[in-house]
Motif scaffolding. Structure first.
Motif, mmCIF file in Angstrom:
data_model
loop_
_atom_site.group_PDB
_atom_site.id
_atom_site.type_symbol
_atom_site.label_atom_id
_atom_site.label_comp_id
_atom_site.label_asym_id
_atom_site.label_seq_id
_atom_site.Cartn_x
_atom_site.Cartn_y
_atom_site.Cartn_z
ATOM 1 N N ILE A 197 -25.727 36.466 5.824
ATOM 2 C CA ILE A 197 -25.227 37.423 5.465
ATOM 3 C C ILE A 197 -25.704 38.814 5.207
ATOM 4 O O ILE A 197 -25.399 39.788 5.726
ATOM 5 C CB ILE A 197 -24.428 37.219 3.964
ATOM 6 N N THR A 198 -26.986 38.547 4.763
ATOM 7 C CA THR A 198 -27.990 39.921 4.685
ATOM 8 C C THR A 198 -28.345 40.630 6.341
ATOM 9 O O THR A 198 -28.424 41.631 6.282
ATOM 10 C CB THR A 198 -29.210 39.288 3.950
ATOM 11 N N GLY A 199 -28.611 39.575 7.144
ATOM 12 C CA GLY A 199 -28.859 39.949 8.553
ATOM 13 C C GLY A 199 -27.728 40.717 9.033
ATOM 14 O O GLY A 199 -27.766 41.573 9.623
ATOM 15 N N VAL A 200 -26.355 40.129 8.853
ATOM 16 C CA VAL A 200 -25.224 40.742 9.425
ATOM 17 C C VAL A 200 -25.141 42.025 8.558
ATOM 18 O O VAL A 200 -24.647 43.082 9.262
ATOM 19 C CB VAL A 200 -23.941 39.857 8.955
ATOM 20 N N ARG A 253 -19.985 26.481 9.611
ATOM 21 C CA ARG A 253 -21.060 26.681 10.938
ATOM 22 C C ARG A 253 -20.116 27.618 11.967
ATOM 23 O O ARG A 253 -20.734 28.571 12.405
ATOM 24 C CB ARG A 253 -21.388 25.359 11.480
ATOM 25 N N MET A 254 -18.805 27.103 12.167
ATOM 26 C CA MET A 254 -18.202 27.787 13.300
ATOM 27 C C MET A 254 -18.076 29.271 12.684
ATOM 28 O O MET A 254 -18.182 30.191 13.529
ATOM 29 C CB MET A 254 -17.011 27.153 13.456
ATOM 30 N N ARG A 255 -17.477 29.438 11.381
ATOM 31 C CA ARG A 255 -17.181 30.740 10.961
ATOM 32 C C ARG A 255 -18.480 31.408 11.119
ATOM 33 O O ARG A 255 -18.624 32.767 11.361
ATOM 34 C CB ARG A 255 -16.804 30.676 9.648
ATOM 35 N N LEU A 259 -19.184 35.051 13.279
ATOM 36 C CA LEU A 259 -19.610 36.143 12.499
ATOM 37 C C LEU A 259 -20.737 36.813 13.256
ATOM 38 O O LEU A 259 -20.953 38.184 13.569
ATOM 39 C CB LEU A 259 -19.919 35.952 10.928
ATOM 40 N N VAL A 260 -21.912 35.757 13.501
ATOM 41 C CA VAL A 260 -23.202 36.301 14.042
ATOM 42 C C VAL A 260 -22.780 36.737 15.401
ATOM 43 O O VAL A 260 -23.416 37.759 15.796
ATOM 44 C CB VAL A 260 -24.143 35.175 14.131
ATOM 45 N N LEU A 351 -12.770 33.310 20.071
ATOM 46 C CA LEU A 351 -13.871 33.580 19.288
ATOM 47 C C LEU A 351 -14.582 32.389 18.787
ATOM 48 O O LEU A 351 -15.576 32.606 17.964
ATOM 49 C CB LEU A 351 -13.415 34.568 18.174
ATOM 50 N N GLU A 352 -14.224 31.365 18.923
ATOM 51 C CA GLU A 352 -14.761 29.935 18.499
ATOM 52 C C GLU A 352 -15.850 30.033 19.440
ATOM 53 O O GLU A 352 -16.184 28.996 20.116
ATOM 54 C CB GLU A 352 -13.856 28.859 18.572
#
Length: 732
Positions: A197-200, A253-255, A259-260, A351-352
């Motif tokens: 989350i911090t990296g995103v 993991r998928m989400r 996101l990444v 998007l998966e």
């Protein structure tokens, strides 16, 4: 007048390889030593860990304490998982050293000829592991400990004493690793945050600032441009690896992977905008302002992970921009991100994005026993180290044994990088050894009578060293050498303070540097220029492969292959940059030709990076195009365009490759007529012709993508013309 890669053009390029050091070095230092987000926190943790380790070494009189403090500075601090993993591997490797060295020393140290062979074999293994181990950080610290322990067995002595000192050396190394791990655990205990989350969030912040600058009609800040380019080149591999290590639930993991992936795509688009869109219309500025607010909402949601995620108000992307499709692509991604973050919404199947396959866990590289280059490298390094060994043994001067450690630490894979490290090592040794180390022994340590004063001294020097170490690879090695030289003098033997010992250790460093230069210059000549050109050619062929890749909807294997190629290209860009920094350290009659080639490679790589960033919208079009789009004429035009791009890149690679060898000698460089290849279609005229022949009008989205393809074509056409008309090694 036009520019390419920041180099002015007025009909011909001006090559800057004759610039004096005084014209660029102050600016170089200013940029390398300037603060950046997170640097202060990293330096503070490095200083705390090294100071605590130094205090433990002094209090408990641990021999070989310099290694412990150095390890406290170089241990990985990427995240708590990688830090724990790195510390565990180091402790395990040090345990193996504790078995290998005493057993070997006991078996062979009593007979001079066997002792000599044992030293040679041990040093050979060190150099071989520097190339063969998959983890270079582990290999370098392991070899550092081994070479320091070998000096304990300099002459046959009481077995008990030698084994005891060996175990103390291993214990000191373990202390440094464990103290660093403890400091990191405490830091993360008080600073709990999700690394992904911090990296995103940090990436979205740069995009938000870019949109705000556009919305205000201001130039893009240099820091934002630099950070976007860095994120685009580095990619999201670190975040994906963290997901693979920490996310156990498949849905989570998928989400996180989605996101990444979306964030990585948005960074590519934003970096492309910063590089290709100097200004925008008033309508676009309004849209960018709204997009900045949308990104701020998303970042607020990321910052509140414990609060129930609510679906933001419906927000649809606006029509395609009349100047660039990148803005619309960003709007599409930002409209999808809330659905990824919402726990009660299923993901769009498109998007998966599949998780990156887990890398095979290997200790040695795949060709460890098949590549003869590793053997030649290890033999050359062993020769340099053994020459140092023979000299200090023949002179009965054991304090010069730091020369062997110098050989191992400066022995990289090519001449330029080795020389670069030698220059940085000498600089670090002069500052850390002569100025800080010997200066402290003369002026500071005699006035210190308590552990608090000593801790302040160590913290001050560690802060300087840590700040330099956290610079880029062009300067960071000097910080490590500064710390090592200082602690070799102050901490390697806490019970003894001697200017003679300090002098001898510094002389040993200079001896090792000289021997590495001598051997690698005469017996293992492999200039950094050769490595740089070879990697640039591989990058060019990878770009051709990326352009020619045919994607069928969301085919799993193809998506994984595209991701792998893009990661390899990003790594290749970094390797070319690293080698270009090493070329100026080389000497010889062909240096001027090499510097001219370096300038051209750097300029052409800037064009390749532009292509790498701007082709993302076309790549996304191929991935997510629906069947109706594939039946339209634009799809066949885009298909022909990308195949021609691949052709152009392959021809450029062949053209540059045929100049390697004789061209590097300068006087025998081939002429333009001798370096010939078949003509390649110009991409911009090709697109214009295909558009004129198309009888069906483009949709608004297709028009925007066509304009982007035309921009890409202009970049590639200019690069192809330059590589065809400018000889690589020409000094004109």
């Amino acid at each position: 007048m036009s520019t390419t890669g920041g180099t002015p053009r007025t009909g011909s390029h001006v090559l800057p390889h004759d610039e004096r050091v005084s014209s660029w070095f102050p600016d170089f230092l200013r940029k390398e030593l300037a603060p950046y987000p997170g640097r202060g926190a990293i330096v503070a943790r490095m200083v705390i860990a090294s100071t605590i380790t130094a205090v433990l070494v002094v209090v408990f009189r641990i021999p070989g304490g310099a290694i412990a403090v150095l390890l406290a500075m170089i241990l990985s601090r990427e995240d708590i998982v990688s830090t724990t993993y790195s510390a565990g591997l180091r402790v395990l490797s040090f345990a193996l050293v504790a078995l290998f060295v005493p057993v070997g020393g006991r078996l062979f140290a009593s007979v001079p000829i066997m002792h000599f062979l044992w030293q040679g074999i041990s040093i050979f293994l060190c150099f071989y592991l520097l190339r063969a181990l998959t983890n270079f950080a582990i290999a370098s610290t392991l070899c550092l400990v081994v070479t320091n322990i070998l000096t304990i067995w300099y002459l046959p002595g009481p077995a008990e004493r030698n084994v005891k000192l060996t175990l103390w050396q291993v214990a000191a190394a373990c202390v440094g690793a464990l103290v660093t791990l403890a400091v990191e655990l405490v830091y993360y205990a008080f600073n709990k945050h999700d690394e992904v989350i911090t990296g995103v969030d940090s990436r979205l912040k740069q995009i938000e600032e870019l949109m705000l600058a556009y919305a205000a009609g201001e130039p893009v800040p240099a820091t934002v441009n630099r950070e976007l380019s860095r994120y685009a080149v580095v990619g999201a591999g670190v975040l994906r690896r963290h997901i693979a290590r920490t996310a156990d639930e498949p849905i989570h993991r998928m989400r996180m992977s989605t996101l990444v992936s979306l964030t990585g795509r948005s960074i590519d688009f934003a970096a492309g905008m910063a590089a290709s869109v100097p200004n925008c219309t008033s309508d676009e500025r309004e849209r960018m302002g709204r997009l900045a607010l949308r990104i701020a909402e998303i970042r607020h949601g990321l910052a509140m992970p414990n609060q129930p995620q609510h679906q933001p108000a419906q927000w649809e992307p606006e029509p395609e921009s009349t100047s660039t499709p990148l803005l619309s692509e960003l709007e599409i991604i930002m409209s999808l991100l809330p659905s990824v973050l919402s726990s009660d919404t299923s993901l769009d199947p498109r998007l998966e994005i599949l998780d990156t396959p887990k890398e095979e866990s290997r200790i040695l590289v795949r060709d460890a026993f098949a590549n003869p280059e590793y053997l030649r490298y290890a033999l050359a390094g062993t020769l340099a180290a053994m020459l140092c060994y023979l000299l200090y043994v023949g002179l009965n001067w054991p304090a010069l044994s730091t020369s062997v450690t110098t050989c191992v630490l400066t022995g990289l894979t090519n001449i330029g990088s080795s020389r670069q490290r030698q220059v940085l090592r000498i600089t670090g040794v002069i500052i850390g050894g002569f100025i800080f180390g010997m200066g402290a022994q003369i002026f500071v340590l005699p006035a210190i009578d308590n552990i608090g004063g000593f801790a302040l001294l160590c913290a001050a020097v560690s802060a300087v060293a840590a700040w330099i170490t956290t610079a880029s690879s062009r300067l960071s090695y000097a910080g490590l050498q500064l710390a090592l030289a200082f602690y070799l003098i102050v901490l390697n033997d806490p019970s003894q303070i001697s200017l003679t010992a300090a002098r001898d250790r510094v002389l040993g460093v200079l001896l090792g540097t000289f021997m590495m230069w001598l051997v690698f210059e005469r017996f293992y000549r492999r200039p950094a220029m050769d490595v740089m050109i070879g990697q640039f050619i591989r990058n060019t062929r990878l770009l051709a492969e990326l352009a020619e890749t045919t994607l069928v909807e969301t085919d799993a294997n193809t998506i994984v292959r595209v991701r792998s190629v893009r990661d390899r290209i990003s790594s290749g860009f970094q390797e070319v940059t690293a080698q270009s920094d090493a070329v100026p350290f080389e000497t010889g009659p062909e240096r001027a030709a090499h510097m001219a080639a370096r300038d051209r490679i750097r300029r052409w790589q800037a064009a390749e990076r532009t292509f790498y960033l701007l082709q993302s919208p076309l790549l996304q079009f191929r991935v997510f195009a629906n069947p109706a789009q594939r039946n339209r004429p634009f799809y066949s035009i885009e298909n022909q365009f990308r195949l021609t791009c691949g052709q152009v890149f392959r021809r450029m690679a062949e053209h540059i490759e045929c100049q390697i060898g004789s061209g590097a000698k300068g006087a025998t460089a081939p002429t333009a007529a001798e370096v010939h290849h078949d003509p390649v279609p110009q991409l911009v005229p090709l697109l214009d012709t295909l558009q004129a022949e198309c009888k069906e009008p483009f949709s608004e989205r297709e028009q925007a993508l066509f304009r982007m393809a035309r921009t890409i074509g202009g970049v590639v056409d200019r690069m192809e013309q330059e590589t065809a008309t400018e000889l690589l090694f020409s000094r004109e």
